[in-house]
Motif scaffolding. Structure first.
Motif, PDB file in Angstrom:
ATOM      1  N   GLU A 123     120.523 -98.247 -26.776  1.00 26.31           N
ATOM      2  CA  GLU A 123     120.260 -98.768 -25.431  1.00 26.31           C
ATOM      3  C   GLU A 123     119.862 -97.641 -24.484  1.00 26.31           C
ATOM      4  OE1 GLU A 123     123.674-100.887 -24.148  1.00 26.31           O
ATOM      5  OE2 GLU A 123     123.640-102.309 -25.817  1.00 26.31           O
ATOM      6  N   GLN A 126     116.357 -96.444 -25.301  1.00 27.17           N
ATOM      7  CA  GLN A 126     115.355 -97.418 -24.882  1.00 27.17           C
ATOM      8  C   GLN A 126     115.049 -97.283 -23.388  1.00 27.17           C
ATOM      9  OE1 GLN A 126     116.488-101.482 -25.563  1.00 27.17           O
ATOM     10  NE2 GLN A 126     114.461-102.288 -25.123  1.00 27.17           N
ATOM     11  N   VAL A 127     116.093 -97.032 -22.596  1.00 28.47           N
ATOM     12  CA  VAL A 127     115.907 -96.914 -21.149  1.00 28.47           C
ATOM     13  C   VAL A 127     115.189 -95.621 -20.780  1.00 28.47           C
ATOM     14  CG1 VAL A 127     117.117 -96.649 -18.944  1.00 28.47           C
ATOM     15  CG2 VAL A 127     117.880 -98.362 -20.585  1.00 28.47           C
ATOM     16  N   SER A 129     113.411 -93.558 -22.632  1.00 33.05           N
ATOM     17  CA  SER A 129     112.082 -93.379 -23.227  1.00 33.05           C
ATOM     18  C   SER A 129     111.000 -94.064 -22.401  1.00 33.05           C
ATOM     19  CB  SER A 129     112.065 -93.914 -24.657  1.00 33.05           C
ATOM     20  OG  SER A 129     112.338 -95.306 -24.679  1.00 33.05           O
ATOM     21  N   LYS A 130     111.410 -95.032 -21.576  1.00 35.76           N
ATOM     22  CA  LYS A 130     110.456 -95.724 -20.709  1.00 35.76           C
ATOM     23  C   LYS A 130     110.402 -95.102 -19.316  1.00 35.76           C
ATOM     24  CE  LYS A 130     110.978-100.193 -23.035  1.00 35.76           C
ATOM     25  NZ  LYS A 130     111.400-101.617 -22.872  1.00 35.76           N
ATOM     26  N   GLY A 131     111.065 -93.971 -19.155  1.00 37.79           N
ATOM     27  CA  GLY A 131     111.029 -93.279 -17.875  1.00 37.79           C
ATOM     28  C   GLY A 131     112.133 -93.688 -16.919  1.00 37.79           C
ATOM     29  N   GLY A 132     113.074 -94.488 -17.380  1.00 36.43           N
ATOM     30  CA  GLY A 132     114.165 -94.918 -16.525  1.00 36.43           C
ATOM     31  C   GLY A 132     115.352 -93.977 -16.586  1.00 36.43           C
ATOM     32  N   TRP A 134     119.314 -93.800 -17.322  1.00 38.59           N
ATOM     33  CA  TRP A 134     120.396 -94.532 -17.999  1.00 38.59           C
ATOM     34  C   TRP A 134     121.689 -94.400 -17.222  1.00 38.59           C
ATOM     35  CZ3 TRP A 134     122.559 -97.542 -21.711  1.00 38.59           C
ATOM     36  CH2 TRP A 134     123.874 -97.276 -22.102  1.00 38.59           C
ATOM     37  N   SER A 148     118.617 -88.894 -18.324  1.00 40.34           N
ATOM     38  CA  SER A 148     117.206 -89.031 -17.983  1.00 40.34           C
ATOM     39  C   SER A 148     116.388 -88.135 -18.904  1.00 40.34           C
ATOM     40  CB  SER A 148     116.966 -88.648 -16.519  1.00 40.34           C
ATOM     41  OG  SER A 148     115.605 -88.807 -16.173  1.00 40.34           O
ATOM     42  N   ARG A 151     109.797 -84.926 -20.043  1.00 37.21           N
ATOM     43  CA  ARG A 151     108.783 -84.451 -20.995  1.00 37.21           C
ATOM     44  C   ARG A 151     107.803 -83.519 -20.274  1.00 37.21           C
ATOM     45  NH1 ARG A 151     108.803 -87.444 -25.737  1.00 37.21           N
ATOM     46  NH2 ARG A 151     109.804 -89.503 -25.642  1.00 37.21           N
TER      47      ARG A 151
END
Length: 209
Positions: A123, A126-127, A129-132, A134, A148, A151
């Motif tokens: 979880e 997933q958060v 990796s999308k730029g969110g 956690w 966070s 990259r």
């Protein structure tokens, strides 16, 4: 006489009930007013604290402008811990396969572990990796409270060309007053500024080679 007495009793009950209702409304409004004044004071203190924090953060980030990516990370951890008032800020480097993240060497003092297994926290992965950002709202055991992903691309002799670097910034533990949206947003903004500092340091490194 009985009728008059009963009528007066009913009137007294009605007036007493009305008084109770008015008193309850007054108490509610008074409590709401006190809460509003308290919230206003808290918001003012929060705004002043936020302005001071961003000023300190801006000054710290400017000091990183002439540093290498490694030095930026070292300074950034100190800045994060000082401004966020939390000594459990750590930085991990994510392996190319994305299965494991290793704690950077300078962070290993007082750390509970030296790596994070991404398979244990799908979880979180997933958060971020999308730029969110956690937030461990489920209080998963062993997982950081905040995380966070940052990259950036780096070109240096040690990397034999250009390579994508992925870092995970975490806050391992958080107090009760640090589990709010304001704190999370503050952490997110700081991670964004760290990303900019790392990209600038990497660019400077390529130019000087």
């Amino acid at each position: 006489c009985g009728y008059t007495h009963q009528k007066h009793v009913q009137q007294m009950k009605s007036v007493s009930t009305e008084n109770d209702l008015i008193r309850n409304k007054y108490l509610f409004l008074n409590e709401a007013y006190r809460a509003s004044v308290s919230d206003k004071r808290e918001l003012r203190e929060q705004v002043l604290s936020e302005e001071e924090s961003y000023s300190r953060l801006y000054s710290a980030m400017r000091q990183m402008s002439q540093r290498t990516p490694e030095a930026v990370c070292v300074e950034a951890v100190n800045v994060f811990r000082r401004i966020l008032n939390n000594n459990t800020v750590f930085v991990y480097e994510l392996e190319p396969g994305g299965k494991k993240a290793d704690l950077l060497p300078f962070c290993r003092e007082n750390a509970s572990g030296v790596s994070l297994s991404m398979d244990r926290y799908p979880e979180m992965m997933q958060v971020i990796s999308k730029g969110g950002t956690w937030k461990n709202t489920g209080f998963l055991e062993g997982a950081p409270m905040y995380a966070s992903l940052i990259r950036y691309r780096r070109s240096a002799q040690a990397y034999k060309g250009v390579q994508d670097i992925a870092l995970i910034v975490t806050i391992e533990q958080a107090d009760q007053n640090q589990l709010n949206l304001w704190y999370m947003n503050h952490f997110s903004v700081m991670c964004g500024l760290l990303k900019d500092a790392l990209e600038n340091a990497s660019l400077r490194e390529r130019v000087l080679e």
